[in-house]
Structure formats: structure tokens, C-alpha cells
Design a protein around this motif. Structure first.
Motif, PDB file in Angstrom:
ATOM      1  N   ALA A 127       0.871  -1.178   0.000  1.00  0.00           N
ATOM      2  CA  ALA A 127       0.000   0.000   0.000  1.00  0.00           C
ATOM      3  C   ALA A 127       0.906   1.225   0.000  1.00  0.00           C
ATOM      4  O   ALA A 127       1.899   1.277   0.725  1.00  0.00           O
ATOM      5  CB  ALA A 127      -0.885  -0.005   1.220  1.00  0.00           C
ATOM      6  N   ILE A 128       0.576   2.184  -0.871  1.00  0.00           N
ATOM      7  CA  ILE A 128       1.414   3.390  -0.973  1.00  0.00           C
ATOM      8  C   ILE A 128       0.643   4.558  -0.362  1.00  0.00           C
ATOM      9  O   ILE A 128      -0.533   4.784  -0.686  1.00  0.00           O
ATOM     10  CB  ILE A 128       1.732   3.690  -2.449  1.00  0.00           C
ATOM     11  CG1 ILE A 128       2.767   2.685  -2.981  1.00  0.00           C
ATOM     12  CG2 ILE A 128       2.226   5.114  -2.631  1.00  0.00           C
ATOM     13  CD1 ILE A 128       4.193   3.045  -2.657  1.00  0.00           C
ATOM     14  N   LEU A 129       1.327   5.267   0.494  1.00  0.00           N
ATOM     15  CA  LEU A 129       0.669   6.396   1.143  1.00  0.00           C
ATOM     16  C   LEU A 129       1.331   7.704   0.680  1.00  0.00           C
ATOM     17  O   LEU A 129       2.547   7.882   0.795  1.00  0.00           O
ATOM     18  CB  LEU A 129       0.797   6.253   2.664  1.00  0.00           C
ATOM     19  CG  LEU A 129       0.136   7.336   3.494  1.00  0.00           C
ATOM     20  CD1 LEU A 129      -1.377   7.173   3.445  1.00  0.00           C
ATOM     21  CD2 LEU A 129       0.637   7.286   4.923  1.00  0.00           C
ATOM     22  N   PHE A 130       0.526   8.550   0.066  1.00  0.00           N
ATOM     23  CA  PHE A 130       1.020   9.878  -0.294  1.00  0.00           C
ATOM     24  C   PHE A 130       0.459  10.867   0.729  1.00  0.00           C
ATOM     25  O   PHE A 130      -0.727  10.810   1.051  1.00  0.00           O
ATOM     26  CB  PHE A 130       0.525  10.283  -1.676  1.00  0.00           C
ATOM     27  CG  PHE A 130       1.149   9.476  -2.791  1.00  0.00           C
ATOM     28  CD1 PHE A 130       2.386   9.838  -3.295  1.00  0.00           C
ATOM     29  CD2 PHE A 130       0.499   8.373  -3.315  1.00  0.00           C
ATOM     30  CE1 PHE A 130       2.955   9.112  -4.325  1.00  0.00           C
ATOM     31  CE2 PHE A 130       1.073   7.649  -4.332  1.00  0.00           C
ATOM     32  CZ  PHE A 130       2.305   8.009  -4.855  1.00  0.00           C
ATOM     33  N   ILE A 131       1.296  11.757   1.207  1.00  0.00           N
ATOM     34  CA  ILE A 131       0.827  12.777   2.148  1.00  0.00           C
ATOM     35  C   ILE A 131       1.061  14.134   1.504  1.00  0.00           C
ATOM     36  O   ILE A 131       2.095  14.340   0.830  1.00  0.00           O
ATOM     37  CB  ILE A 131       1.563  12.676   3.500  1.00  0.00           C
ATOM     38  CG1 ILE A 131       1.348  11.265   4.095  1.00  0.00           C
ATOM     39  CG2 ILE A 131       1.070  13.751   4.471  1.00  0.00           C
ATOM     40  CD1 ILE A 131       2.102  11.005   5.354  1.00  0.00           C
ATOM     41  N   ASP A 132       0.112  14.973   1.662  1.00  0.00           N
ATOM     42  CA  ASP A 132       0.234  16.299   1.066  1.00  0.00           C
ATOM     43  C   ASP A 132       1.467  16.990   1.651  1.00  0.00           C
ATOM     44  O   ASP A 132       1.810  16.812   2.824  1.00  0.00           O
ATOM     45  CB  ASP A 132      -1.046  17.116   1.391  1.00  0.00           C
ATOM     46  CG  ASP A 132      -1.241  18.208   0.367  1.00  0.00           C
ATOM     47  OD1 ASP A 132      -0.464  18.218  -0.628  1.00  0.00           O
ATOM     48  OD2 ASP A 132      -2.156  19.019   0.554  1.00  0.00           O
ATOM     49  N   ASN A 133       2.108  17.770   0.768  1.00  0.00           N
ATOM     50  CA  ASN A 133       3.268  18.523   1.210  1.00  0.00           C
ATOM     51  C   ASN A 133       4.485  17.656   1.557  1.00  0.00           C
ATOM     52  O   ASN A 133       5.360  18.071   2.285  1.00  0.00           O
ATOM     53  CB  ASN A 133       2.914  19.372   2.442  1.00  0.00           C
ATOM     54  CG  ASN A 133       3.234  20.830   2.166  1.00  0.00           C
ATOM     55  OD1 ASN A 133       4.011  21.123   1.240  1.00  0.00           O
ATOM     56  ND2 ASN A 133       2.641  21.718   2.939  1.00  0.00           N
ATOM     57  N   ASP A 134       4.483  16.464   1.026  1.00  0.00           N
ATOM     58  CA  ASP A 134       5.589  15.553   1.347  1.00  0.00           C
ATOM     59  C   ASP A 134       6.139  14.986   0.044  1.00  0.00           C
ATOM     60  O   ASP A 134       5.379  14.504  -0.791  1.00  0.00           O
ATOM     61  CB  ASP A 134       5.080  14.436   2.264  1.00  0.00           C
ATOM     62  CG  ASP A 134       6.233  13.732   2.959  1.00  0.00           C
ATOM     63  OD1 ASP A 134       7.396  13.915   2.506  1.00  0.00           O
ATOM     64  OD2 ASP A 134       5.966  13.014   3.942  1.00  0.00           O
ATOM     65  N   GLU A 135       7.441  15.029  -0.146  1.00  0.00           N
ATOM     66  CA  GLU A 135       8.027  14.520  -1.393  1.00  0.00           C
ATOM     67  C   GLU A 135       8.363  13.030  -1.305  1.00  0.00           C
ATOM     68  O   GLU A 135       8.949  12.456  -2.193  1.00  0.00           O
ATOM     69  CB  GLU A 135       9.293  15.317  -1.722  1.00  0.00           C
ATOM     70  CG  GLU A 135       8.961  16.626  -2.369  1.00  0.00           C
ATOM     71  CD  GLU A 135      10.204  17.330  -2.877  1.00  0.00           C
ATOM     72  OE1 GLU A 135      11.211  17.310  -2.146  1.00  0.00           O
ATOM     73  OE2 GLU A 135      10.160  17.893  -3.970  1.00  0.00           O
ATOM     74  N   ILE A 136       7.998  12.482  -0.189  1.00  0.00           N
ATOM     75  CA  ILE A 136       8.269  11.053   0.005  1.00  0.00           C
ATOM     76  C   ILE A 136       6.947  10.302   0.107  1.00  0.00           C
ATOM     77  O   ILE A 136       6.024  10.751   0.790  1.00  0.00           O
ATOM     78  CB  ILE A 136       9.100  10.821   1.279  1.00  0.00           C
ATOM     79  CG1 ILE A 136      10.488  11.474   1.110  1.00  0.00           C
ATOM     80  CG2 ILE A 136       9.268   9.341   1.575  1.00  0.00           C
ATOM     81  CD1 ILE A 136      11.267  11.541   2.382  1.00  0.00           C
ATOM     82  N   ALA A 137       6.880   9.203  -0.599  1.00  0.00           N
ATOM     83  CA  ALA A 137       5.719   8.328  -0.437  1.00  0.00           C
ATOM     84  C   ALA A 137       6.160   7.163   0.429  1.00  0.00           C
ATOM     85  O   ALA A 137       7.337   6.811   0.481  1.00  0.00           O
ATOM     86  CB  ALA A 137       5.223   7.868  -1.785  1.00  0.00           C
ATOM     87  N   TYR A 138       5.186   6.558   1.103  1.00  0.00           N
ATOM     88  CA  TYR A 138       5.536   5.462   2.001  1.00  0.00           C
ATOM     89  C   TYR A 138       4.920   4.171   1.493  1.00  0.00           C
ATOM     90  O   TYR A 138       3.713   4.108   1.253  1.00  0.00           O
ATOM     91  CB  TYR A 138       5.057   5.776   3.424  1.00  0.00           C
ATOM     92  CG  TYR A 138       5.662   7.044   3.948  1.00  0.00           C
ATOM     93  CD1 TYR A 138       6.897   7.003   4.609  1.00  0.00           C
ATOM     94  CD2 TYR A 138       5.038   8.276   3.769  1.00  0.00           C
ATOM     95  CE1 TYR A 138       7.474   8.173   5.071  1.00  0.00           C
ATOM     96  CE2 TYR A 138       5.604   9.437   4.222  1.00  0.00           C
ATOM     97  CZ  TYR A 138       6.836   9.395   4.879  1.00  0.00           C
ATOM     98  OH  TYR A 138       7.411  10.531   5.309  1.00  0.00           O
ATOM     99  N   ALA A 139       5.786   3.164   1.310  1.00  0.00           N
ATOM    100  CA  ALA A 139       5.293   1.852   0.852  1.00  0.00           C
ATOM    101  C   ALA A 139       5.219   0.933   2.056  1.00  0.00           C
ATOM    102  O   ALA A 139       6.199   0.770   2.779  1.00  0.00           O
ATOM    103  CB  ALA A 139       6.243   1.290  -0.198  1.00  0.00           C
ATOM    104  N   MET A 140       4.038   0.380   2.279  1.00  0.00           N
ATOM    105  CA  MET A 140       3.860  -0.484   3.439  1.00  0.00           C
ATOM    106  C   MET A 140       3.443  -1.879   2.984  1.00  0.00           C
ATOM    107  O   MET A 140       2.542  -2.028   2.153  1.00  0.00           O
ATOM    108  CB  MET A 140       2.808   0.116   4.370  1.00  0.00           C
ATOM    109  CG  MET A 140       3.331   1.348   5.052  1.00  0.00           C
ATOM    110  SD  MET A 140       2.043   2.358   5.758  1.00  0.00           S
ATOM    111  CE  MET A 140       1.298   3.069   4.356  1.00  0.00           C
TER     112      MET A 140
END
Lengths: 491, 413
Positions: free
Chosen positions: A110-123
Motif C-alpha cells: 500500500a502506498i501512502l502519499f501525504i500532502d506537502n511531502d516529497e516522500i511516499a511510504y510503501a507499506m
């Protein structure tokens, strides 16, 4: 895990945008959101930073329950200073480019994009469906562990690690395929295996340029050196205990998430000749079964051909009683003897091929048709003589004594070559063909290892070839692998 | 191009090899060859006996066919006549499985025997272990009349008949290999198998066991064929017949022939009206020691060790318990067999002037080279004049599984 990035990926790297909506649009576009039914998207407001966030995943290959309790719930409820302290998922990876993010979604994260963040998180929440670990059906043993690999990488590695408790056992991943990027896992014992061999294998894996490699069976054909050869140069097994035994001897194992088997490189003839049961049985019993297997090899390749050669060219070699019996049985047969043998051998191959393909409920029919029609009726109809039935049955039965499927095919095809050689020049032709075949086999190498080592050429080894020694007297690991640690046991 | 060439090569190989391929059912297998003389010089009547494969084969329906087919044609040698015989026999004639060559006594005693048998050594089709049988009557008659009742298939008959008779020693092992070896060595006598289907009129019931030759054995029932005795060949020509007992002794002394064991009788030394039966078996090869003297007679010492197992003592004398009697029995056995042997040796020295024991093998080491051996002349000079001492020794005397015999007085009280 070490990741090998392909140079191609680096060219079309698109950085993740700071704006969430742009990322969402990009993802929706890439995965055809709306059309692609199982692609899911979940927007939410994370509590700890009060930004909007969006979660992407494939509904069909993730565990919904885990997303719910370990990702969404903490994000909505918990407060904290950073993401890794909030989500309770065990594997969290930071991703900076979109390509990587897409790949992660494809492999069940699952990929999490957060506003204002240049990093996405893969879980990692992947939950691929697979069969439970079941009994080894194609390489069964009576004495020994019964479990077999299944179509899950983690389950398979767990089956191996269960037997081999060693921190030097490394599981390295290499990605193959361009459209569908799949992972091939290389298992080896790091302080033992030779680096040259390992880098050779890695190089070959990286040089595979093809859309996709679905499973290990396809991979096998991409890794071998001589695709037209009669001789297999990679060992394929569904038994974790066999794989572990090879690992311990310094061989390399290849696994994929999609196959219920593994590949073993490099191989020698003996890898195809041995069965794990030989080592589980006591010294004499194991060697007895080896002796029987050797006989199987001989019978299945040579008996039909020898019969043809002797009956057609060297009738003086047959004792008179047998000679007259064969002659009498052939009095009314309309075909030449070679033809008769070929009919029966092909008939046996037919039964065999049909037997593999036939749906289970029809299974018994094969037996009746095979035994009755081909065995008895053909003899009564004077199409073949009864002795041929014995010869064909012997050679067919013996072929089942060969433990490996690839070697089985080798031997079965070889049998026809030998029959033709015997039919054209008798014993001379047969022995000629056999010698040529041996010359060829000896010349074969699998990842640099001569096919008949450690016998020819001779290497230091535990002498586990045709027969094996008492386990207590096995001192060395195979010398042809040129291992970093080649001593099993000090004298 | 290369593929075409390879395909060509494959067919060339496949077809090139097939030329001497022959299916089993396209051949007729000769089991027996008979050689008879004709009126023409150099032309012989050759009889071939073919095995019928379908007889004795369980799944075969042709039970009425005879077990063999016998054809006689004229020809100048064994092989050329087979092509001539194809005008009668339907399949290719194969001599690979020939068991015996039957020669009529008439041909065997003629000077031309060596000429006709010579071709057997040249052709690869005839094995060197084919045995030579000399028949009293014509060979074609022998083959035709030889109708065994039980083993009707000829190859089986000869296989079991010859191997058993050779084991008991009443006929010698007589392969053509040994025939050529001895004949070309030009020193010793070759012993061929003597047999007949022609029952003689002067059958003598009074003769001792084994002192018969084939055709003279009193017989009731059974097939007419008798195998007994040996035909003596000197320089490739038959000169005499040895009876069964002499054949046995010749085999005892000949280290190249192996006889198994036999059962024979001697008159009871204490009660000569009864016979004692014993089982003779040899534990080791006879020791032959030749002392070659160039100017005076050569001395040949022969020592034979054997085992005797007493099978029957009809006189009921208690040999087992009395050491003196036992010694008497031992001496009687040794004396008798020694006497027979000396008789045979004397006969061979005086009449044949050569030996049927193949002893020339033992003198060869005394010579430096072949010319000097040939000059010394075993056949005409050394052997006929030699002093031969034969010693028999009972290695072991056994009395079977019972020590005491029935006590006649107790039974008849």
C-alpha cells in the motif's frame, strides 16, 4: 535485501510531487482508476500532521484487515512526530520516485502519499493467495520429510530456514522482467559459496531481457547455456530438504514467489541420479537402492536397443532355447523387429503422456486401455510378439526409477536414438552411439562445472557418486565448486 | 545446405548398416550336420537337421509339425552345400547354432576326413565347441533314426545327452577345437564321441559294466540311440574304438578333459561272488611328472588322487568296523583301477603308438624351441618307449550316511 536497479529505470525517473492532488492524478492515470476494478484509493486526513493523505493499493492482493487496523486506524487516531511512529506495520519503506511507487503497488504494497511531502511510504500488506504446504507428490520418499515447496516465497524460505539455522544463509533478490517485474531470490551460504559463481549467476539474471518471467520453470530455460542440448544443466526440485542439502554443500538455490519448486545450480550428473532418500536410508539400504537405480538407467536406455541389435545382427549370441522361442513368436508377425519395438515404445510413451494429461476421474481407464489393448490384444492379434511386451515394459518401468523429470526425458529420448543406432549397425552401432553420447556428456559443463565431476575429471569430494560412503566418512564438500570452506568434517 | 548434408548422412548411416541385418524368422537353424561318403571322390552327402522353432512353443498352434526337418544334399564342403540345400529348405540356412557334427565311421576311417572337416575351422559360422560324433552307421541314418521320446527338440536333446554322458565319463568331450589342436600338434590322439542307433546283434549280457561300446549295450525300451565309448583319431584319421571304461580312464589321466564323477563296481575282495559299488570322484588333477631322457627311455610318473564313496555292499561284510578289511578293500579298488590303466597305457604304447591323454603338453617345457621338440618326436619315439608308472591313491574313503549294514543274522532269526 539488496536491490538491483536496472539502468532503464533510472532514465525515466519521475520524482514524487509535493502536491497531493498531482500525485493522485498521476496514480489514477497510471492505474486506470475506475476502469481497473480492484485498484483502490482511500483519502483521509492524518491526525498527527493534519494534512490530507491518500492510500493506493490493489484490493485483490492486500490484506484489508491489516490496512484497516495497522494503517488507517492509527493514522486517524494516533498522534506522534513522524509516520514511522504511528503506523504499526512491520515493513515501511520510503519512496521518492513514482516508478518505484508503482512497482510497489504491483507487488502488493500500500502506498501512502501525504500532502506537502516529497516522500511516499510503501507499506507491506501483501497477501497473495497460495496453496498450503503439502506433501511432495512428484519426488516422494518413504523415509524422510514429506513437505514440499508451495507457491509462496516466504513459505518456501521458511521451509529452508527451518532446516538450516545459519546466519550466513543469505537470501538475495534480483528483479527480472520488464513489463511485469518479478523477483528472483538467490539463496546461498555466504561464507562458503565461491564469488565467481555467484557473480556469474547474477550477471546472467540481469542479462535476461524479456517482458516477464512468470515462474522458475521459465527462468530455468533462460538461465541454461545450451537450450538445444539433450542434457539438463539445472536441477529442479520440489523438496525443501533436497534444496537444503545442496545449500549445505555450497550450491546456489533460486526461488520465486510463483513456483512450488526451486532451481539448483551448478549440477553434475550425480545430482540427477541421487534421491534424498539415499542419504536417509542406512548405508547398505541406500546403496542398494542406488544399485537398483543404476540398473534402471541401464535398462531403460539400452534394453530395447540391445534386443534389436542382438536379434537382428547377432542371432548366434542368443541361447538356442530363447532363439527358437523368439523365432516361433515372430513367425506370424508382419513387421520387422525394429518396427515392433518402436510400436511398443511409442505406445508406452502414449500411455504415459495421456496418463499425465488425463483428468483424475478417468485415470483408471488408462490402465485398462494400456494393459489390455496394448499388452494382450496386440499380441493375440499377431501385431507384436510377447517378448517385445516384456522388453518394452521393462524399459518403461525402469524409466520411472530415475528420480528427476528432466533426466527422465533425456533417457527416454536417448532410448530411441539407441534403438535406431542398434537397428542400423547392430552392437557396433549401439556401442558407437553410446561412446559418442558419453563423449558429449563429459564435455558438458553447468556453470563451469564438468558434468561428470568429481569422477571425470577427478576432484576432492565426499565420493558420493554411484554409491555413497558411510556418513561419518564424508570429509569434504564437492571440490569442483571451489568453495571457501571445503571441509565438512575434520579427520 | 548443412542440414541437407546431415540428413543425407543420417540416411546413409541407417541404410548402409541395414545390409547385413536379418530377421530371426528368416533363418533356419541347423542343429546337426551329418557327413557321409558318396561314390564320387571329394563329394560328400551332407545331412542337415533343422530345428522347428514352433515345436515346444506354448502359444503356437502348429502342434502337429515334427520337431525337426532333415535334409540330405551332396556337396564338397559343409558350407557350400547349405546354398544348394536352399532348393529344398525355404529360409536362409544358419550354422551358428550347430551342436554336433556326426561323421560316419566310414568317412572317419578314410584318409579324406581331414579334408572335409577342415572347412569347419575356416568358417566363422561353426563354433569351435561343436562336438564330433562318430556314428557306426551312415550319419544320415543316425540323424534320421535318432528319435528321442522325451527331448524331441534336437538342440535340447544333444545338450542334455552330451553334457550328462560327458559328466559320467562314458564319452569324452570332443570339440572340433580340441580336434584341430591335437591333430595339428601332431603328437597325441584325439578322442571323438562314439554313438549309434544301430543295435548290434552280438550283445553280450555277461560283460562287466562300462566295458561296452555304443550299440552293444543290452537295452529294452527307450530310443535306439546309444552313446558309449570313444573313437580314437590319430593324425586326423580314426584308428580304433575305446570302450566306456577305457574312455573313462583316458579322461582321468587327461588334464584337459574334465570328467565329473562316476559310479562303478568291483568284485568284493572278500566274497568275489558279490560286487561292491563305489562312487569315484576326483578331488584334484592328476600330477604328471615327466623326466625326459634323451638317450634312454623317458620316465613318466603319474599320480592320481581320488575319493571313493562306497554306495553298496551286497555281501554285508562289515568293512566300516574292521580296519584290516577296510585296507583290503582300499587296496582292491586301487589295484583294479591301476590294472585297467596299465592295460590302456600298454595298448596305447604298443598298438596306437601315441597317447590319448594329451601328455605331450608336459614334455614341451623340456625343449628349447619347437624344432628341437619336433625332432625328439613324442609320437613315434618318446611315448612308445617311455617307462610309465601310474600311482593311484585314495584320498578319502567314505561309507555313505550309514556306518553299519543290516545284520543278516538278526533279520533272519
Amino acid at each position: 535485501m539488496r536491490q538491483f536497479k536496472k539502468s532503464k529505470d533510472q532514465e525515466k525517473k519521475i520524482k514524487i510531487n509535493k502536491s497531493l492532488s498531482k500525485n493522485i492524478d498521476e496514480m489514477k492515470e497510471t492505474f486506470s482508476y475506475g476502469l481497473n476494478k480492484d485498484f483502490c484509493m482511500r483519502t483521509l486526513e492524518v491526525k498527527f500532521s493534519e494534512y490530507n493523505a491518500c492510500l493506493f493499493y490493489y484490493g485483490s492482493i492486500v490484506d484489508g484487515e491489516r490496512i484497516n487496523t495497522h494503517i488507517i486506524k492509527p493514522l486517524l487516531e494516533q498522534t506522534g512526530d513522524k509516520l514511522s511512529n504511528i503506523v504499526t506495520i512491520e515493513n515501511l519503506e520510503e519512496v521518492t520516485d513514482l516508478e518505484k511507487a508503482i512497482q510497489n503497488v504491483n507487488s502488493g504494497k500500500a502506498i501512502l502519499f501525504i500532502d506537502n511531502d516529497e516522500i511516499a511510504y510503501a507499506m507491506d500488506v501483501a497477501k497473495f493467495e497460495y496453496r498450503a504446504v503439502s506433501k511432495a507428490e512428484n519426488e516422494s520418499v518413504i523415509k524422510g520429510p514429506q513437505d514440499a515447496f508451495t507457491e509462496s516465497l516466504n513459505a518456501n524460505i521458511s521451509l529452508i530456514r527451518k532446516q538450516l539455522h545459519n546466519h550466513q544463509l543469505v537470501n538475495e533478490a534480483v528483479q527480472v522482467g520488464e513489463r511485469s517485474v518479478n523477483e528472483v531470490n538467490i539463496l546461498y551460504i555466504k561464507d562458503m559459496v565461491k564469488d565467481d559463481l555467484l557473480s556469474n549467476l547474477r550477471e546472467r539474471l540481469e542479462n535476461i531481457s524479456i517482458d516477464s518471467i512468470r515462474n522458475i520453470e521459465v527462468l530455468e530455460q533462460h538461465l541454461e547455456e545450451r537450450p538445444y542440448s539433450l542434457i539438463p544443466t539445472i536441477l529442479y526440485t520440489e523438496r525443501p530438504d533436497k534444496a537444503t542439502a545442496f545449500l549445505e554443500d555450497g550450491y546456489i538455490i533460486l526461488l520465486m514467489n510463483t513456483s512450488s519448486a526451486c532451481l539448483i545450480v551448478p549440477v553434475t550428473f550425480w545430482s540427477f541420479y541421487h534421491s534424498p532418500e539415499d542419504r536417509y536410508l542406512r548405508f547398505l539400504y541406500g546403496n542398494f537402492s542406488r544399485a537398483i537405480r543404476l540398473l534402471c538407467f541401464y535398462l531403460t536406455t539400452m534394453i530395447s536397443a540391445t534386443y534389436v541389435a542382438i536379434a537382428n545382427f547377432h542371432s548366434e549370441m542368443i541361447p538356442p532355447d530363447l532363439l527358437l522361442a523368439i523365432t516361433a513368436s515372430r513367425e506370424r508377425i508382419p513387421f520387422p523387429l525394429v518396427f515392433e519395438v518402436l510400436i511398443m515404445e511409442i505406445a508406452f510413451e502414449l500411455i504415459r503422456e495421456a496418463g499425465v494429461r488425463i483428468p483424475n476421474p478417468l485415470g483408471p481407464t488408462i490402465g485398462i486401455v494400456g494393459a489390455l489393448i496394448l499388452g494382450q490384444a496386440a499380441v493375440e492379434a499377431n501385431i507384436i510378439s510377447p517378448i517385445i511386451v516384456i522388453v518394452a515394459a521393462l524399459s518403461g518401468l525402469s524409466s520411472f526409477g530415475i528420480p528427476d523429470l528432466s533426466m527422465n526425458f533425456t533417457v527416454r529420448i536417448l532410448r530411441f536414438i539407441f534403438i535406431l543406432a542398434a537397428a542400423s549397425f547392430g552392437m557396433l552401432g549401439l556401442i558407437g552411439a553410446l561412446i559418442l553420447f558419453f563423449m558429449y556428456v563429459v564435455s558438458i559443463r553447468s556453470y563451469g562445472v564438468p558434468f561428470f565431476s568429481p569422477v571425470a575429471p577427478n576432484f576432492k569430494s565426499s565420493k558420493d557418486t554411484v554409491f555413497r560412503k558411510v556418513l561419518k566418512k564424508e570429509y569434504f564438500r564437492p571440490g569442483f565448486l571451489d568453495l571457501k570452506d571445503s571441509t565438512k568434517r575434520n579427520k | 545446405m548443412i542440414r541437407k548434408l546431415l540428413l543425407w548422412l543420417l540416411f546413409l548411416l541407417l541404410l548402409g548398416g541395414c545390409q547385413d541385418r536379418i530377421e530371426l524368422e528368416q533363418q533356419s537353424y541347423v542343429i546337426t550336420i551329418g557327413i557321409d561318403a558318396t561314390d564320387q571322390k571329394g563329394i560328400y552327402a551332407l545331412t542337415y537337421q533343422f530345428a522347428n522353432p514352433e515345436v515346444g512353443y506354448s502359444a503356437s498352434s502348429s502342434a502337429d509339425e515334427p520337431p525337426s526337418e532333415i535334409v540330405t544334399v551332396n556337396g564338397s564342403d559343409l558350407l557350400s552345400a547349405t546354398y544348394f540345400a536352399n532348393s529344398i529348405v525355404s529360409k536362409q540356412i544358419t550354422l551358428d547354432h550347430t551342436r554336433v557334427i556326426v561323421v560316419s565311421e566310414e568317412v572317419a576311417r578314410s584318409d579324406n576326413f581331414l579334408r572335409i572337416i577342415q572347412s569347419a575351422s575356416r568358417t566363422p559360422e561353426i563354433r569351435r565347441k561343436v562336438e564330433i560324433i562318430v556314428s557306426k552307421e551312415k550319419a544320415s541314418d543316425f540323424i534320421t533314426n535318432n528319435k528321442p521320446l522325451m527331448e524331441t527338440r534336437p538342440h535340447k536333446y544333444y545338450q542334455s545327452m552330451l553334457s550328462r554322458a560327458i559328466q559320467t565319463g562314458i564319452i569324452p568331450k570332443a570339440t572340433i577345437h580340441q580336434f584341430f589342436q591335437i591333430t595339428e600338434g601332431d603328437a597325441d590322439l584325439f578322442l571323438g564321441i562314439y554313438a549309434t542307433t544301430d543295435q548290434s546283434d552280438n550283445k553280450d549280457d555277461e560283460m562287466e559294466e562300462d566295458q561296452y561300446i555304443a550299440g552293444e549295450i543290452p537295452q529294452k525300451g527307450g530310443p535306439p540311440t546309444q552313446f558309449m565309448g570313444a573313437a580314437v583319431f590319430k593324425e586326423g584319421k580314426m584308428i580304433d574304438i575305446l570302450d566306456g571304461e577305457e574312455t573313462r580312464i583316458a579322461q582321468i589321466l587327461n588334464t584337459t578333459l574334465d570328467m565329473d564323477s562316476f559310479i562303478t563296481t568291483i568284485p568284493d575282495p572278500l566274497m568275489p561272488e558279490y560286487n561292491i559299488t563305489y562312487h569315484y570322484s576326483q578331488t584334484e588333477e592328476p600330477a604328471i611328472d615327466i623326466q625326459y631322457n634323451k638317450d634312454k627311455p623317458t620316465i613318466i610318473d603319474v599320480k592320481v588322487k581320488f575319493k571313493a564313496e562306497i554306495v553298496a555292499i551286497p555281501s554285508l561284510i562289515d568293512y566300516t568296523q574292521k580296519a584290516d578289511d577296510r585296507r583290503t578293500l582300499e587296496n582292491a579298488i586301487v589295484k583294479r583301477v591301476k590294472k585297467k590303466t596299465e592295460d590302456l597305457i600298454e595298448k596305447s604304447q604298443k598298438v596306437y603308438r601315441s597317447d590319448p591323454f594329451y601328455w605331450s603338453l608336459f614334455i614341451r617345457k623340456h625343449f628349447k624351441d619347437i624344432p628341437s621338440y619336433e625332432e625328439a618326436d613324442w609320437q613315434n619315439n618318446i611315448y612308445p618307449n617311455a617307462n610309465i608308472n601310474v600311482e593311484y591313491e585314495i584320498d578319502k574313503l567314505e561309507f555313505g550316511k550309514m556306518i553299519n549294514d543290516t545284520n543278516l543274522n538278526e533279520v533272519r532269526d
